[in-house]
Enzyme design. Structure first.
Site, short mmCIF file in Angstrom:
data_model
loop_
_atom_site.label_atom_id
_atom_site.label_comp_id
_atom_site.label_asym_id
_atom_site.label_seq_id
_atom_site.Cartn_x
_atom_site.Cartn_y
_atom_site.Cartn_z
N VAL A 56 0.76 -1.21 0.21
CA VAL A 56 0.01 -0.15 0.00
C VAL A 56 0.76 1.07 -0.06
O VAL A 56 0.64 2.11 -0.61
CB VAL A 56 -0.99 -0.14 1.29
CG1 VAL A 56 -1.48 1.43 1.47
CG2 VAL A 56 -2.19 -1.08 0.87
N ASP A 72 10.94 3.34 5.11
CA ASP A 72 10.61 2.07 5.73
C ASP A 72 11.90 1.65 6.62
O ASP A 72 12.57 2.34 6.62
CB ASP A 72 10.63 0.75 4.49
CG ASP A 72 10.02 -0.34 5.12
OD1 ASP A 72 8.67 -0.46 4.68
OD2 ASP A 72 10.31 -1.08 5.82
N ARG A 103 -6.70 -3.10 -5.08
CA ARG A 103 -6.61 -4.46 -5.22
C ARG A 103 -5.13 -4.60 -5.61
O ARG A 103 -4.71 -4.26 -6.76
CB ARG A 103 -7.71 -4.84 -6.22
CG ARG A 103 -9.24 -5.13 -5.82
CD ARG A 103 -9.91 -5.19 -7.08
NE ARG A 103 -9.47 -4.37 -8.13
CZ ARG A 103 -9.82 -4.43 -9.39
NH1 ARG A 103 -10.65 -5.27 -9.92
NH2 ARG A 103 -9.68 -3.38 -10.22
N GLU A 104 -4.40 -5.63 -5.20
CA GLU A 104 -3.38 -6.16 -5.47
C GLU A 104 -3.50 -6.86 -7.02
O GLU A 104 -4.41 -7.27 -7.18
CB GLU A 104 -2.45 -7.25 -4.71
CG GLU A 104 -2.03 -6.72 -3.10
CD GLU A 104 -1.50 -7.57 -2.29
OE1 GLU A 104 -1.29 -8.65 -2.71
OE2 GLU A 104 -1.50 -7.33 -1.18
N HIS A 149 -17.44 -15.34 -7.96
CA HIS A 149 -17.08 -16.76 -8.70
C HIS A 149 -16.64 -17.64 -7.50
O HIS A 149 -15.78 -17.30 -6.47
CB HIS A 149 -15.85 -16.30 -9.42
CG HIS A 149 -15.90 -15.30 -10.46
ND1 HIS A 149 -16.84 -15.68 -11.67
CD2 HIS A 149 -15.87 -13.90 -10.51
CE1 HIS A 149 -16.69 -14.37 -12.25
NE2 HIS A 149 -16.09 -13.28 -11.79
N GLY A 186 -14.88 -20.58 -5.58
CA GLY A 186 -13.40 -20.93 -5.49
C GLY A 186 -12.95 -21.63 -4.37
O GLY A 186 -13.87 -22.05 -3.80
N GLY A 218 -8.56 -15.55 0.47
CA GLY A 218 -7.33 -15.54 1.01
C GLY A 218 -6.74 -14.15 0.95
O GLY A 218 -7.49 -13.23 0.80
N CYS A 222 -5.81 -9.24 3.09
CA CYS A 222 -7.00 -8.43 3.76
C CYS A 222 -8.24 -9.08 4.10
O CYS A 222 -8.30 -8.96 5.61
CB CYS A 222 -7.34 -7.19 2.82
SG CYS A 222 -5.93 -6.00 2.38
N1 LIG Z 1 -2.33 -5.18 0.55
C1 LIG Z 1 -3.28 -4.81 0.25
O1 LIG Z 1 -3.64 -5.19 -0.82
C2 LIG Z 1 -4.15 -3.71 0.89
C3 LIG Z 1 -5.07 -3.07 0.41
C4 LIG Z 1 -5.84 -2.26 1.36
C5 LIG Z 1 -5.21 -1.82 2.46
N2 LIG Z 1 -4.30 -2.60 3.13
C6 LIG Z 1 -3.87 -2.17 4.74
O2 LIG Z 1 -2.83 -1.35 4.63
C7 LIG Z 1 -1.76 -1.56 5.58
C8 LIG Z 1 -0.27 -1.86 4.94
O3 LIG Z 1 -0.54 -3.06 4.25
P1 LIG Z 1 0.47 -3.73 3.27
O4 LIG Z 1 0.15 -4.80 2.53
O5 LIG Z 1 1.10 -2.73 2.42
O6 LIG Z 1 1.72 -4.40 4.31
P2 LIG Z 1 3.17 -4.58 4.09
O7 LIG Z 1 3.55 -5.47 5.19
O8 LIG Z 1 3.31 -5.00 2.78
O9 LIG Z 1 4.09 -3.20 4.36
C9 LIG Z 1 4.16 -2.50 5.70
C10 LIG Z 1 5.73 -2.04 5.80
O10 LIG Z 1 5.68 -1.01 6.75
C11 LIG Z 1 6.94 -1.09 7.20
N3 LIG Z 1 6.98 -0.66 8.54
C12 LIG Z 1 6.46 -1.09 9.74
N4 LIG Z 1 6.69 -0.04 10.87
C13 LIG Z 1 7.44 0.74 10.23
C14 LIG Z 1 8.02 2.11 10.58
N5 LIG Z 1 7.82 2.49 12.08
N6 LIG Z 1 8.64 2.77 9.94
C15 LIG Z 1 8.92 2.62 8.86
N7 LIG Z 1 8.29 1.42 8.16
C16 LIG Z 1 7.64 0.64 8.79
C17 LIG Z 1 7.37 -2.72 7.18
O11 LIG Z 1 8.82 -2.59 7.19
C18 LIG Z 1 6.56 -2.85 5.76
O12 LIG Z 1 7.62 -2.98 4.56
C19 LIG Z 1 -2.41 -2.68 6.10
O13 LIG Z 1 -3.18 -2.23 7.49
C20 LIG Z 1 -3.50 -3.37 5.28
O14 LIG Z 1 -4.44 -4.01 5.85
C21 LIG Z 1 -3.62 -3.55 2.38
#
Ligand SMILES: NC(=O)c1ccc[n+]([C@@H]2O[C@H](COP(=O)([O-])OP(=O)(O)OC[C@H]3O[C@@H](n4cnc5c(N)ncnc54)[C@H](O)[C@@H]3O)[C@@H](O)[C@H]2O)c1
Length: 439
Positions: A11, A30, A154-155, A254, A256, A260, A263
């Site tokens: 995200v 990060d 969406r990924e 769909h 399946g 998973g 989220c």
């Molecule tokens: N992946 C998705 O499709 C998606 C979609 C919508 C919402 N979200 C939400 O967004 C949020 C992030 O999801 P994601 O999939 O990107 O997570 P992720 O695990 O891919 O990334 C999180 C990143 O934050 C970094 N991090 C943690 N603490 C930190 C800090 N104090 N300083 C700097 N960096 C730090 C980690 O090293 C990691 O790289 C979650 O709450 C998730 O539910 C995800």
């Protein structure tokens, strides 16, 4: 606008890259030095179509940079986004807010002038208010606002979802924060994409309600699929007939092997937990969580039936391990339940996935990896289609059947049909919610 993005995962990176493409100056932060080193070399640590080119374009334009140094990024920012992970807390299903609160405290200590602290991570109702308290306690002199801006990308289609969203949700408490958020999203605003402005709590709730609703839809059709198998109906025809109803819609309908990904599993559990904590149980969501687990177990039973009751000594080719196509994300993928059941039962697994090997090698030990689906099928007793990558949608089924020891297929994404499989020489075929043969 100058933006600091704390957390450069799926995200944070997509949002940071897209905001820089809007013309903002973005610094992505990060904690993980390997991630930042990679990004500084121009390499994208995840697989997301189109992300590499857009990232390089904006780095070259001087609008996008990466750092480990949160403090310097925050000091130069007008808005600081928190996009760190909120995984399921061990034991109780609650969203683990440790990373969010730690980031909030670090931001507070670094900031020295007015900023808006925007939570993009998916967080339970009341979290932004807690962020406000944490920041005020850590830096009592700081002038700031908090805002909630949940993400719906969406990924696999993340850039398009971010650039052309169905809506943007912004929860704010002050006019000043609303103005900053509207400046950030100005390019979308100008193109008439809906911006829904709410209070903090409603914005937080919208994200969980939306994800839980989609999980309900998937689970509903999976349950209907199980009944279709019993009564002789075809779930593909049923979902088509249902989905053409404008009130229902055809998306997420769909059948399946169960939902998973990063989220739905964690967000449904967190919503159920929020309901319990507020004595307002989310009974539908609780049922969905349970049914989804049952669906995964039902898949294993299907494979067992195709293997004559035992996996022992069987060779199984698995096509697709990521939780969906066009991503390398394996978080909570059905493969993480199904492949260990195969290996645990004594099967030899030969896997193929266009992007999943890198993550999959660590998560699915003891299996073989093949670049090509035909090579994976060589000598197999069963072919399992687990992720519907385009690469697996138009296979030469005759060639596959010819390469297998016993040609049997479990099509867990309904990519093919019993007649396709029969014409290609498969001795047995099973899918989801439709009649199979040779069982
Ligand atoms: N992946 C998705 O499709 C998606 C979609 C919508 C919402 N979200 C939400 O967004 C949020 C992030 O999801 P994601 O999939 O990107 O997570 P992720 O695990 O891919 O990334 C999180 C990143 O934050 C970094 N991090 C943690 N603490 C930190 C800090 N104090 N300083 C700097 N960096 C730090 C980690 O090293 C990691 O790289 C979650 O709450 C998730 O539910 C995800």
């Amino acid at each position: 606008m100058r933006i600091a993005m704390i957390g450069t995962g799926y995200v944070g990176l997509v949002s940071g890259v897209c905001f820089s493409d809007f013309g903002h100056e973005v610094v992505c932060v990060d904690k993980d030095p390997r991630k930042i080193e990679k990004l500084e070399r121009g390499e994208v640590p995840i697989f997301e179509p189109g992300l590499d080119a857009l990232m390089i374009k904006n780095v070259e334009a001087g609008r996008l940079s990466f750092t480990l140094d949160l403090a310097s990024a925050v000091k130069q920012a007008d808005a600081v986004f928190i996009a760190v992970g909120t995984p399921t807390r061990r034991g109780d299903g609650h969203a683990d807010l440790t990373y969010v609160m730690a980031a909030a405290e670090e931001i507070a200590k670094a900031a020295d002038r007015y900023i808006v602290i925007v939570t993009k991570s998916t967080v339970p109702v009341g979290t932004n208010a807690k962020v406000r308290e944490v920041v005020a306690a850590a830096n009592p002199d700081l002038e700031f606002d908090v805002a909630s801006n949940p993400e719906f990308l969406r990924e696999g289609a993340a850039i398009d979802d971010f650039m052309k969203p169905d809506r943007v949700v912004v929860g704010v408490e002050t006019e000043r924060a609303a103005q900053v958020m509207s400046d950030i999203y100005r390019p979308l605003y100008l193109r008439d994409f809906p911006i829904v402005t709410t209070d903090l709590e409603s914005a937080e709730m919208i994200k969980y309600a939306a994800n839980a609703f989609l999980a309900v839809k998937i689970t509903f059709i999976n349950e209907i699929a199980a009944l279709c198998e019993k009564v002789g109906a075809d779930v593909k025809q049923v979902s088509k007939g249902m989905g053409l109803d404008g009130r229902i819609g055809n998306k997420f309908l769909h059948a399946g092997p169960g939902y998973g990904g990063s989220c739905f599993p964690k967000d449904t559990k967190a919503l159920a937990r929020i309901g319990q904590e507020h004595a307002s149980p989310m009974l539908i969501t609780e049922a969905v969580i349970k049914i989804n687990e049952d669906v995964k177990r039902r898949m294993i039973d299907k494979l067992l039936d195709l293997c004559g009751g035992s996996f022992n000594g069987k060779t199984v080719a698995v096509l697709g391990v990521t939780f969906k196509p066009n991503t390398d994300d394996m978080r909570d993928a059905p493969a993480l339940t199904i492949v260990p059941a195969l290996v645990g039962g004594g099967a030899k697994v030969r896997a193929c996935d266009p992007q999943g090997r890198h993550e999959g090698e660590a998560l699915l030990p003891g299996i073989g990896w093949f670049e090509d689906p035909y090579a994976a099928a060589e000598g197999a007793d069963l072919l399992v289609i687990l992720t519907e990558w385009n690469e697996f949608r138009a296979l030469d089924l005759k060639r596959i059947a010819g390469a297998m020891t016993t040609a049997r297929m479990a099509d867990l994404r309904n990519v093919y049909s019993a007649s396709d499989a029969e014409a290609a020489g498969f001795a047995a075929y099973d899918s989801i919610g439709r009649a199979g043969y040779g069982l």
